[in-house]
Enzyme design. Structure first.
Site, short mmCIF file in Angstrom:
data_model
loop_
_atom_site.label_atom_id
_atom_site.label_comp_id
_atom_site.label_asym_id
_atom_site.label_seq_id
_atom_site.Cartn_x
_atom_site.Cartn_y
_atom_site.Cartn_z
N LYS A 52 -36.14 1.25 1.63
CA LYS A 52 -37.22 0.25 1.58
C LYS A 52 -37.62 -0.01 0.13
CE LYS A 52 -38.75 1.36 6.23
NZ LYS A 52 -39.61 2.13 7.14
N GLN A 96 -44.60 5.88 7.16
CA GLN A 96 -43.33 6.18 7.84
C GLN A 96 -43.55 7.15 9.00
OE1 GLN A 96 -40.47 4.60 7.05
NE2 GLN A 96 -39.32 5.69 8.62
N ASP A 119 -45.89 -3.28 9.55
CA ASP A 119 -45.08 -2.77 10.67
C ASP A 119 -45.47 -3.44 11.99
OD1 ASP A 119 -43.15 -0.80 10.07
OD2 ASP A 119 -44.69 0.71 9.69
N1 GUN Z 1 -39.76 5.15 11.75
C1 GUN Z 1 -38.66 4.60 12.34
N2 GUN Z 1 -38.72 3.26 12.29
C2 GUN Z 1 -39.86 2.95 11.67
C3 GUN Z 1 -40.48 1.72 11.31
O1 GUN Z 1 -39.99 0.62 11.57
N3 GUN Z 1 -41.67 1.82 10.65
C4 GUN Z 1 -42.25 3.01 10.37
N4 GUN Z 1 -43.41 3.01 9.76
N5 GUN Z 1 -41.71 4.16 10.69
C5 GUN Z 1 -40.53 4.14 11.33
#
Ligand code: GUN
Length: 283
Positions: A52, A96, A119
């Site tokens: 990211k 996350q 998200d």
């Molecule tokens: N863990 C796995 N996929 C995601 C996601 O799309 N966003 C976040 N914040 N955590 C994750």
């Protein structure tokens, strides 16, 4: 002929579009910033967060990473989010998941300002998706809709079957397909006649988390098959679909890797740009 949907190419097109958008904001003296919080040492999460950050840098988005120790308390994490909620230069906040067990995921997600919830996990944004009035869409379902659009795959009137009912993928995926006038069924572990239901699908989305779960007897001739699976088998990444066995039955299919996966980060970048535009009164 089966069309192999190229997630790498489509995500590159999305990222190019976002980069241009970020550049336009920069010209007006506006920066775009994303804060990514990771708690603990989960190796998969560390890879996702690093990717990211890399994507942000490539597109001109300022990324701030907050890598907190496993021992972080709920109060400490809430205090950081409060600070980021108020920070002008931060347009998006992502925490996350999964979080260490001693932290209440729901409480943490609820503490993120909905305008910065890139998200789209906050109940406010989940509710807005439900009524079809949304700014942010969870990144994986958003990426799948982008792929269908890019490939001119019409959803209206189609029988759409989603396997998996997670809050992150299955449920929002069903809503987005419904908003495009698909006829949607969401299947799960208690679904009876799963094979028959799947075989009725013009568009089949597999988000189960089990390698090779979708076999040819579950796929209608000419169906579009979207594979959300990210399963590790002997160190190799593989999807929820038995790709080699299913591929020739489909009109279009996403591979793993190189399908849905690359789209997720691209859509996160897009949500971050949207957040910055909204916060600056540009949309
Ligand atoms: N863990 C796995 N996929 C995601 C996601 O799309 N966003 C976040 N914040 N955590 C994750």
């Amino acid at each position: 002929m089966t069309k192999i949907i190229d997630g790498k190419a489509i995500s590159a097109a999305v990222k190019e579009r976002v980069k241009k958008g970020v550049g336009e904001l920069n010209q007006q003296g506006i920066t775009v910033g994303l804060a990514v919080i990771i708690v603990g040492e989960d190796p998969a999460s560390k890879v996702y967060v690093a990717n990211k950050k890399k994507a942000c840098e490539a597109l001109g988005i300022i990324s701030e990473e907050y890598a907190l120790p496993e021992s972080t308390t709920e109060a400490e994490l809430l205090s950081l989010i409060k600070e980021l909620n108020a920070k002008k230069s931060i347009n998006g906040i992502l925490c996350q998941l999964p979080l260490p067990r001693h932290l209440d995921e729901k409480l943490i997600i609820n503490s993120i300002l909905p305008e910065k919830d890139v998200d789209a996990f906050h109940p406010h944004n989940v509710g807005r998706i439900m009524i079809g009035d949304y700014d942010f869409v969870p990144c994986t379902p958003a990426g799948i809709m982008e792929m269908l659009k890019y490939e001119n795959i019409e959803v209206e009137g189609k029988t759409c079957v989603v396997i998996g009912r997670s809050n992150i993928v299955g449920k929002p995926m069903g809503m987005l397909l419904l908003h495009k006038n698909g006829t949607v069924t969401i299947c799960h572990s208690r679904t009876k006649n799963l094979k028959e239901v799947c075989r009725s699908a013009d568009i089949l989305v597999a988000a189960v988390g089990k390698a090779g779960f979708v076999t040819p007897d579950m796929v209608k001739e000419g169906a579009v098959v979207i594979d959300v699976g990210m399963n590790r088998e002997n160190g190799k990444l593989c999807g929820d679909v038995d790709y080699e066995a299913v591929k020739d039955k489909t009109s279009a299919i996403t591979p793993v890797p190189g399908g849905v996966g690359p789209m997720t980060i691209a859509m996160l970048m897009q949500n971050t740009l949207t957040a910055a535009k909204k916060q600056n009164g540009l949309i």
